[in-house]
Design a protein around this motif. Structure first.
Motif, PDB file in Angstrom:
ATOM      1  N   LEU A  94      86.420  21.292  83.976  1.00  0.00           N
ATOM      2  CA  LEU A  94      86.909  21.682  85.542  1.00  0.00           C
ATOM      3  C   LEU A  94      88.002  22.556  85.331  1.00  0.00           C
ATOM      4  O   LEU A  94      89.090  22.241  84.777  1.00  0.00           O
ATOM      5  N   ILE A  95      88.068  23.767  86.148  1.00  0.00           N
ATOM      6  CA  ILE A  95      89.237  24.601  85.884  1.00  0.00           C
ATOM      7  C   ILE A  95      89.693  25.188  87.290  1.00  0.00           C
ATOM      8  O   ILE A  95      89.072  25.319  88.112  1.00  0.00           O
ATOM      9  N   ASN A  96      91.256  25.096  87.253  1.00  0.00           N
ATOM     10  CA  ASN A  96      91.871  25.558  88.570  1.00  0.00           C
ATOM     11  C   ASN A  96      91.582  25.049  90.023  1.00  0.00           C
ATOM     12  O   ASN A  96      90.778  25.264  90.627  1.00  0.00           O
ATOM     13  N   LYS A  97      92.349  23.556  90.009  1.00  0.00           N
ATOM     14  CA  LYS A  97      92.290  22.784  91.095  1.00  0.00           C
ATOM     15  C   LYS A  97      92.634  23.859  92.447  1.00  0.00           C
ATOM     16  O   LYS A  97      94.045  24.132  91.965  1.00  0.00           O
ATOM     17  N   ALA A 105      96.007  27.866  96.947  1.00  0.00           N
ATOM     18  CA  ALA A 105      96.721  28.030  95.620  1.00  0.00           C
ATOM     19  C   ALA A 105      96.383  27.118  94.533  1.00  0.00           C
ATOM     20  O   ALA A 105      95.737  25.979  94.763  1.00  0.00           O
ATOM     21  N   THR A 106      96.360  27.418  93.369  1.00  0.00           N
ATOM     22  CA  THR A 106      96.114  26.702  92.233  1.00  0.00           C
ATOM     23  C   THR A 106      97.168  25.623  91.909  1.00  0.00           C
ATOM     24  O   THR A 106      98.329  25.891  91.774  1.00  0.00           O
ATOM     25  N   THR A 107      96.647  24.583  91.693  1.00  0.00           N
ATOM     26  CA  THR A 107      97.559  23.272  91.379  1.00  0.00           C
ATOM     27  C   THR A 107      96.915  22.465  90.070  1.00  0.00           C
ATOM     28  O   THR A 107      95.898  22.755  89.745  1.00  0.00           O
ATOM     29  N   ALA A 108      97.638  21.477  89.961  1.00  0.00           N
ATOM     30  CA  ALA A 108      97.373  20.559  88.894  1.00  0.00           C
ATOM     31  C   ALA A 108      96.393  19.737  89.319  1.00  0.00           C
ATOM     32  O   ALA A 108      96.321  19.300  90.613  1.00  0.00           O
TER      33      ALA A 108
END
Length: 517
Positions: free
Chosen positions: A160-163, A168-171
């Motif tokens: 899985l990539i880019n929560k 906005a992208t977060t961890a």
């Protein structure tokens, strides 16, 4: 995250778990796994890999690639993956290829979480950077989870990539990881179940075909019969299914029903495995272990050597040729021919000891007087008993629900519409449409088969004429025969399986048992 939101996600996880267990389509299952994992964690993109190969040849193969921002959907119901992405080998030159994050997760059988791919150490993200540079994407947070089966073997990997959160992208959070791992565990069970089902079906199908091939190998006279009948059976069934054809309007098949009929067709003659070869292979009337016409020829030679027959050699030669023709078997033997055999049998020939012996023994007279074909009544009963053995064998097998009608389908192809067939004497009303379809397929294949040494391969016109008479005699199903002709199933089969010289013109206006609708 609020308690309400967490409860909502857990409910969704339970819902997906139930759906994964129920899904039977392999592609939809894979898409459900990846799409659900992305929705559960808020991932913008993701990939699903399947493990293939053995030992050091194992590799993770891309099964699905999804990316909402780039509007990418490869694999499954999306664009074909083809060669867009190369497999990821677990080993290179005999050493672990653990610089690749997905491979490392599979090798170590553990989840790997990366907050920022561009600043992560220990992994090779050059391929990711090249993809980003080419597409304008920016990979940041990454979550990779290996999927393990009941034997603790990694069978797949989920990336899985880019929560995304508020755009906005977060961890990925801890609860994202826990929920995704739970989903991956359920997904692994679903994938394993599907794989086990496919492997069992493949094993069973291979076993049924092995039996059919063994029967064909046992009998060169009927070689390929057990392989061609399933082909023709399905051609007829496919033409009939959903066609609303007169007389069989209600007939239709889904994929599972088609597989059931295919299985029955492959096993329709399995009882022949216990039929004595000398009966199955009997291509001449006098044939048992060997063709005794040679023995009779020797007796004729001994008789011709006697002085009283010196001027009657032509008569002996004519009688011997007659017996050779009779021995070959045919469609019908007249009363006159039977009487001639009996007359020849009244002669005697001298043995080396000077004793007079009958030119034909009582058994040879019986065999040569067979009215049709090459089998005696006793041998024909043995041959017909292959259907009894077929049904007994199949009814002893614990078929699953979706194959429960295999014995009925396979066991009815020698029944007649008027109830005078065998082994159970069923009428048309007592037989299913698939069983009647197999009757058409079995007869047509036998008539046109090129391997029977006791007869020439029949052309289409002759074969259909014989079948038309069988329809008139209430032997074959009239509606299915009409469909067989109207839909040109016979011609499609002929173009694939028959010799070119067998494919002649059929005058449908003169075809018995047929009237166009």
């Amino acid at each position: 995250m609020s308690t309400e939101r967490l409860v909502e996600r857990i409910r969704y996880l339970n819902h997906i778990g139930i759906a994964l267990t129920a899904e039977r389509d392999p592609l939809r299952l894979l898409e459900m796994i990846l799409s659900s994992a992305r929705k559960l964690t808020g991932a913008d993109a993701g990939s699903l890999y399947l493990m293939k190969g053995e030992d050091n040849e194992r590799a993770l193969h891309f099964a699905l690639v999804q990316n909402d921002k780039l509007k990418i959907h490869y694999g499954g119901s999306g664009e074909p993956l083809s060669d867009k992405f190369a497999p990821l080998p677990l080993f290179k030159n005999g050493k672990p290829n653990d610089s690749m994050i997905v491979v490392s997760a599979a090798l170590d059988e553990k989840t790997i979480v990366i907050d920022d791919a561009y600043h992560a150490e220990g992994f090779d993200f050059s391929g990711t950077r090249a993809f980003d540079e080419k597409t304008g994407y920016h990979t940041e947070s990454v979550l990779v989870i290996p999927l393990r089966n009941h034997e603790n073997e990694v069978i797949a990997a989920l990336q899985l990539i880019n929560k995304l959160e508020n755009g906005a992208t977060t961890a990925f959070y801890d609860d994202d990881i826990e929920l995704a791992e739970s989903l991956a565990s359920q997904a692994a069970i679903a994938l394993t179940n599907q794989r086990l089902i496919r492997e069992l079906e493949t094993l069973f199908e291979s076993f049924t075909q092995l039996i059919a091939e063994a029967i064909d190998a046992k009998s060169p006279q009927t070689g390929a019969h057990c392989r061609r009948v399933p082909e023709l059976t399905l051609m007829i069934a496919d033409a009939a299914s959903g066609s609303q054809y007169p007389g069989i309007e209600s007939f239709s098949m889904d994929e599972r029903e088609r597989y059931e009929l295919k299985t029955a067709a492959w096993m329709h003659d399995c009882g022949k495995i216990v039929t004595p070869p000398h009966v199955v292979e009997k291509s001449r009337k006098l044939e048992t272990i060997y063709d005794r016409i040679g023995t009779i020829e020797a007796r004729f030679a001994a008789l011709a050597a006697q002085p009283e027959w010196a001027n009657r050699r032509e008569e002996l030669a004519d009688d011997l040729e007659f017996l050779r023709v009779v021995n070959a078997g045919g469609e019908f033997m007249s009363d006159e021919d039977v009487a001639r055999v009996q007359s020849i049998a009244t002669r005697t020939y001298p043995t080396l000891e000077g004793e007079q012996q009958p030119l034909l023994t009582a058994q040879e007279v019986e065999f040569l007087s067979i009215r049709r074909g090459t089998l005696t009544a006793e041998e024909r009963k043995i041959m017909e008993d292959h259907m009894v053995h077929t049904i007994n064998m199949l009814e002893k097998l614990p078929f699953p629900k979706h194959l429960r009608r295999v014995p009925e389908f396979a066991g009815g192809h020698h029944e007649r519409m008027d109830g005078n067939g065998y082994p159970r004497g069923l009428t048309k009303e007592q037989m299913s449409i698939p069983a009647r379809i197999m009757g058409i397929a079995d007869v047509f294949e036998a008539l046109t088969a090129p391997e029977r040494s006791y007869k020439k391969p029949m052309p289409l016109s002759q074969s259909l004429t014989i079948m038309g008479r069988m329809v008139e005699n209430n032997h074959l199903d009239a509606d299915l025969f009409r469909l067989f002709v109207d839909k040109q199933v016979y011609l499609n089969y002929a173009q694939e399986f028959l010799q070119p010289e067998q494919i002649d013109t059929v005058d449908l206006t003169q075809l018995p048992g047929y009237s166009a609708r």
